[in-house]
Design a protein around this motif. Structure first.
Motif, PDB file in Angstrom:
ATOM      1  N   THR A  55     -10.468   0.360   9.055  1.00 20.73           N
ATOM      2  CA  THR A  55     -10.146   1.354   8.030  1.00 20.73           C
ATOM      3  C   THR A  55     -10.705   2.728   8.372  1.00 20.73           C
ATOM      4  OG1 THR A  55     -12.102   0.765   6.744  1.00 20.73           O
ATOM      5  CG2 THR A  55     -10.053  -0.387   6.209  1.00 20.73           C
ATOM      6  N   TYR A  62       0.802  -1.226   0.000  1.00 19.80           N
ATOM      7  CA  TYR A  62       0.000   0.000   0.000  1.00 19.80           C
ATOM      8  C   TYR A  62       0.835   1.277   0.000  1.00 19.80           C
ATOM      9  CZ  TYR A  62      -3.934  -3.029   0.827  1.00 19.80           C
ATOM     10  OH  TYR A  62      -4.890  -4.014   0.704  1.00 19.80           O
ATOM     11  N   ASN A  95      -5.353   1.417   5.383  1.00 24.08           N
ATOM     12  CA  ASN A  95      -5.216   0.371   4.365  1.00 24.08           C
ATOM     13  C   ASN A  95      -4.476  -0.842   4.907  1.00 24.08           C
ATOM     14  OD1 ASN A  95      -6.578   1.621   2.205  1.00 24.08           O
ATOM     15  ND2 ASN A  95      -4.779   2.854   1.749  1.00 24.08           N
ATOM     16  N   SER A 134      -3.141   7.868   5.005  1.00 27.35           N
ATOM     17  CA  SER A 134      -3.404   7.036   3.838  1.00 27.35           C
ATOM     18  C   SER A 134      -2.995   5.585   4.080  1.00 27.35           C
ATOM     19  CB  SER A 134      -2.636   7.597   2.634  1.00 27.35           C
ATOM     20  OG  SER A 134      -2.731   6.739   1.538  1.00 27.35           O
ATOM     21  N   LEU A 135      -1.865   5.406   4.718  1.00 29.13           N
ATOM     22  CA  LEU A 135      -1.269   4.077   4.849  1.00 29.13           C
ATOM     23  C   LEU A 135      -1.895   3.220   5.950  1.00 29.13           C
ATOM     24  CD1 LEU A 135       1.020   2.453   3.542  1.00 29.13           C
ATOM     25  CD2 LEU A 135       2.534   3.350   5.294  1.00 29.13           C
ATOM     26  N   GLY A 184      -6.654  -2.544   7.704  1.00 31.33           N
ATOM     27  CA  GLY A 184      -7.798  -3.200   7.084  1.00 31.33           C
ATOM     28  C   GLY A 184      -7.397  -4.487   6.395  1.00 31.33           C
ATOM     29  N   SER A 185      -6.299  -4.441   5.673  1.00 34.48           N
ATOM     30  CA  SER A 185      -5.816  -5.635   4.987  1.00 34.48           C
ATOM     31  C   SER A 185      -5.341  -6.688   5.988  1.00 34.48           C
ATOM     32  CB  SER A 185      -4.687  -5.262   4.024  1.00 34.48           C
ATOM     33  OG  SER A 185      -4.258  -6.387   3.309  1.00 34.48           O
TER      34      SER A 185
END
Length: 185
Positions: free
Chosen positions: A65, A12, A104, A100-101, A107-108
């Motif tokens: 997220t 990401y 992601n 931003s990071l 969540g992943s």
């Protein structure tokens, strides 16, 4: 666990780091490594402070997220500070990377941990790594709080306690079975 986080940061980090003009290209790899390390140490700090409810809450639903999630906020603040201190990034640039990071990556991580087909993202291993191997006591409190929602009340007495944990261990294949049930696997 740090390796898995680093992989997710690499995955990401393209937009948040590599394509970010505020980060010189020669620092991209170092910033990614720092991001993975900051997330990991941040999760460990949350666990060491006894905030297992926050961590257990992170594994429920899709709130990993959300910028309003307290874990996401705390990790974003830590990464912002780390990037500013270590690489001299402005607060705005570092905050943009973190904002931003982190959602992601978390969540992943949570989605992969919930997927039994994902190798290397076992919930029991993640919780153990975050808690430094001492996750059982604090995690038992979180299990007691949330366990009824996940069918962990093995003896139907209205509470989740050690007897339920022992019953789950013998029925569900060990402590991994408890974690799997708690976190939706």
């Amino acid at each position: 666990m740090l390796e898995q986080l680093t992989q997710l940061v690499q995955q990401y980090g393209g937009d948040a780091i590599v394509k970010n003009e505020a980060i010189p290209n020669e620092l991209n790899q170092d910033v990614m490594q720092q991001a993975g390390s900051s997330i990991f140490t941040g999760l460990q700090k949350i666990a060491s402070e006894g905030n297992m409810d926050q961590l257990a809450g992170l594994f429920q639903g899709n709130n990993a997220t959300s910028g309003s999630n307290p874990v996401v906020q705390q990790l974003s603040e830590q990464l912002t500070g780390d990037l500013g201190q270590k690489f001299g990034l402005s607060t705005e640039a570092a905050s943009g990377v973190a904002g931003s990071l982190i959602p992601n990556v978390l969540g992943s991580l949570i989605n992969k941990a919930k997927d039994p087909n994902q190798k290397g993202f076992d919930i029991a291993d993640i919780v153990s790594a975050i808690s430094g191997g001492n996750g059982n006591s604090g995690l038992m409190d979180a299990i007691s709080k949330y366990g009824g929602q996940f069918g962990l009340d093995q003896n139907n007495d209205g509470k989740v306690d050690m007897s339920d944990a022992m019953a789950a261990v013998t029925k569900k294949g060990g402590i991994g079975g408890i974690f799997g049930k708690l976190f939706g696997r």
